[in-house]
Design an enzyme around this catalytic site. Structure first.
Site, PDB file in Angstrom:
ATOM      1  N   PHE A 159     -12.248   1.510   1.756  1.00 37.96           N
ATOM      2  CA  PHE A 159     -11.301   1.102   0.728  1.00 37.96           C
ATOM      3  C   PHE A 159     -11.997   0.696  -0.565  1.00 37.96           C
ATOM      4  O   PHE A 159     -11.345   0.482  -1.581  1.00 37.96           O
ATOM      5  CB  PHE A 159     -10.477  -0.103   1.213  1.00 37.96           C
ATOM      6  CG  PHE A 159      -9.269   0.242   2.033  1.00 37.96           C
ATOM      7  CD1 PHE A 159      -8.050   0.492   1.428  1.00 37.96           C
ATOM      8  CD2 PHE A 159      -9.335   0.289   3.417  1.00 37.96           C
ATOM      9  CE1 PHE A 159      -6.917   0.788   2.183  1.00 37.96           C
ATOM     10  CE2 PHE A 159      -8.215   0.582   4.184  1.00 37.96           C
ATOM     11  CZ  PHE A 159      -7.008   0.830   3.556  1.00 37.96           C
TER      12      PHE A 159
ATOM     13  N   GLU B  76     -13.116  -2.845   8.433  1.00 34.71           N
ATOM     14  CA  GLU B  76     -11.663  -2.812   8.361  1.00 34.71           C
ATOM     15  C   GLU B  76     -11.024  -2.966   9.740  1.00 34.71           C
ATOM     16  O   GLU B  76     -10.687  -1.998  10.416  1.00 34.71           O
ATOM     17  CB  GLU B  76     -11.192  -1.489   7.716  1.00 34.71           C
ATOM     18  CG  GLU B  76     -11.291  -1.471   6.207  1.00 34.71           C
ATOM     19  CD  GLU B  76     -10.321  -2.424   5.548  1.00 34.71           C
ATOM     20  OE1 GLU B  76      -9.277  -2.742   6.150  1.00 34.71           O
ATOM     21  OE2 GLU B  76     -10.607  -2.863   4.424  1.00 34.71           O
TER      22      GLU B  76
ATOM     23  N   TYR C 292       0.802  -1.213   0.000  1.00 34.23           N
ATOM     24  CA  TYR C 292       0.000   0.000   0.000  1.00 34.23           C
ATOM     25  C   TYR C 292       0.841   1.272   0.000  1.00 34.23           C
ATOM     26  O   TYR C 292       0.459   2.266  -0.599  1.00 34.23           O
ATOM     27  CB  TYR C 292      -0.898   0.046   1.246  1.00 34.23           C
ATOM     28  CG  TYR C 292      -2.016  -0.959   1.269  1.00 34.23           C
ATOM     29  CD1 TYR C 292      -3.294  -0.631   0.841  1.00 34.23           C
ATOM     30  CD2 TYR C 292      -1.800  -2.244   1.753  1.00 34.23           C
ATOM     31  CE1 TYR C 292      -4.332  -1.548   0.878  1.00 34.23           C
ATOM     32  CE2 TYR C 292      -2.832  -3.176   1.796  1.00 34.23           C
ATOM     33  CZ  TYR C 292      -4.092  -2.829   1.350  1.00 34.23           C
ATOM     34  OH  TYR C 292      -5.107  -3.736   1.388  1.00 34.23           O
TER      35      TYR C 292
ATOM     36  N   GLU D 205      -3.053  -7.439  -2.443  1.00 37.00           N
ATOM     37  CA  GLU D 205      -3.790  -6.278  -1.932  1.00 37.00           C
ATOM     38  C   GLU D 205      -3.083  -5.006  -2.351  1.00 37.00           C
ATOM     39  O   GLU D 205      -1.860  -4.910  -2.256  1.00 37.00           O
ATOM     40  CB  GLU D 205      -3.894  -6.295  -0.397  1.00 37.00           C
ATOM     41  CG  GLU D 205      -4.879  -7.290   0.178  1.00 37.00           C
ATOM     42  CD  GLU D 205      -5.037  -7.124   1.678  1.00 37.00           C
ATOM     43  OE1 GLU D 205      -4.818  -6.001   2.194  1.00 37.00           O
ATOM     44  OE2 GLU D 205      -5.362  -8.112   2.353  1.00 37.00           O
TER      45      GLU D 205
ATOM     46  N   TRP E  99      -7.745  -3.754  -3.413  1.00 34.03           N
ATOM     47  CA  TRP E  99      -8.422  -3.802  -2.113  1.00 34.03           C
ATOM     48  C   TRP E  99      -9.166  -2.491  -1.924  1.00 34.03           C
ATOM     49  O   TRP E  99      -8.554  -1.456  -1.845  1.00 34.03           O
ATOM     50  CB  TRP E  99      -7.421  -4.004  -0.967  1.00 34.03           C
ATOM     51  CG  TRP E  99      -8.163  -4.228   0.328  1.00 34.03           C
ATOM     52  CD1 TRP E  99      -8.484  -3.301   1.274  1.00 34.03           C
ATOM     53  CD2 TRP E  99      -8.727  -5.460   0.763  1.00 34.03           C
ATOM     54  NE1 TRP E  99      -9.206  -3.863   2.297  1.00 34.03           N
ATOM     55  CE2 TRP E  99      -9.376  -5.202   2.008  1.00 34.03           C
ATOM     56  CE3 TRP E  99      -8.776  -6.758   0.242  1.00 34.03           C
ATOM     57  CZ2 TRP E  99     -10.038  -6.182   2.719  1.00 34.03           C
ATOM     58  CZ3 TRP E  99      -9.430  -7.734   0.965  1.00 34.03           C
ATOM     59  CH2 TRP E  99     -10.055  -7.444   2.191  1.00 34.03           C
TER      60      TRP E  99
END
Length: 317
Positions: free
Chosen positions: A275, A266, A139, A210, A259
């Site tokens: 998200f 979450e 991320y 993800e 994701w």
């Protein structure tokens, strides 16, 4: 789980000790490594069962998924450059090195010493060369500062690596902030992460399992604003472009998972972080595509030259 549950104490069972947290129970210098060791042995046992009893008849593959945050040196000096790699090793190679080479990274042995559990010869045999793929949850990126040769705080999750990690340099974030604390938009981190994994682990097939962007809501964000999620669209476009750069350098990337499909619960953030590519009305369960979902649909259906949104986003290719 090893770090958040047994070092920082933020997830159950909430074990930690100073300087990482103030918990009723725990030992942040030892427990994360015991937990991780048992996770690895459990992984090896599950892989052995699958390969022996199920893989041939199912035609499936089995691997491991790890969270991989990329690290840049806080200062352009040798000790911080080394600290950035050390932080990544203590996050990722901690788990992957035993599965490829049968032991933890040398840097971990040098710093952790006898607190690092050991594998028996039989356990090493069971661990090694059993992965069909590596799953990458990526991320964001951050900065790393050396604490081995410099005086600094070691209260972050990389503290046992004698590294201090931060998202800012001289008060300037490494990238645009997102809804989640310490999660910044740094597209080049995707390329660098994938290339590092490619080079260290013999270009084992990879999946981006993800990758996504969160928006924080406290109930005051209108539905219109939630659906017009240009930041998320930009995020996916830029990270996919970075991923393409890695593929063009030979990285064996087999798939990419955004994701996530829809807004969901979450972890400890509950429903306050969004998200999803689809908005979910929690009362009616109605699902509405956001701008990002429409862009992603066009991207997937191609050809790339037509993948362009009304806001004049540049096409992916």
């Amino acid at each position: 789980m090893a770090k958040l549950s047994y070092m920082a104490g933020k997830f159950p069972p909430g074990h930690c000790s100073e300087p990482f947290g103030n918990c009723p129970f725990g030992d942040s210098a030892n427990e994360p490594y015991i937990a991780a060791h048992n996770l690895l042995l459990s992984h090896a046992a599950a892989v052995a069962i699958y390969k022996k009893d199920y893989q041939v008849k199912q035609g499936g593959s089995i691997g491991i998924v790890l969270m991989m945050k990329w690290y840049e040196p806080l200062r352009n000096i040798p000790v911080d450059i080394a600290a950035a790699e050390r932080a990544f090793l203590f996050d990722v190679a901690w788990f992957l090195d035993p599965l490829f080479f049968g032991d933890y990274p040398l840097e971990m042995h040098e710093i952790i010493g006898t607190r690092l559990p050991t594998f028996s010869p039989e356990e090493k045999r069971k661990l090694q060369n059993q992965l069909d793929f590596i799953g990458i949850n990526h991320y964001t990126s951050g900065y790393s500062q050396d604490c081995m040769f410099s005086r600094c705080k070691i209260d972050t999750l990389s503290g046992n690596a004698l590294v201090f990690t931060t998202g800012e340099r001289d008060g300037i974030p490494i990238g645009a902030p997102s809804g989640m604390d310490n999660m910044y938009v740094v597209p080049h981190g995707m390329e660098k992460t994938v290339i590092y994994i490619m080079q260290r682990y013999n270009n084992t097939p990879m999946y981006i399992t993800e990758n996504g962007y969160s928006i924080k809501t406290n109930g005051s964000v209108s539905l219109k604003d939630m659906l017009n999620d240009k930041e998320r669209t930009d995020y996916h476009q830029s990270y996919l472009t970075s991923l393409l750069n890695a593929i063009r350098q030979g990285a064996d990337v087999r798939g990419y998972f955004a994701w996530s499909l829809m807004d969901n619960f979450e972890w400890r953030h509950g429903y306050t972080l969004k998200f999803g590519l689809y908005h979910v009305d929690l009362k009616t369960q109605k699902r509405t595509p956001k701008q990002s979902a429409k862009w992603y649909k066009k991207f997937l259906s191609g050809p790339a030259s037509k993948v362009q949104m009304d806001d004049n986003l540049k096409p992916f290719v």
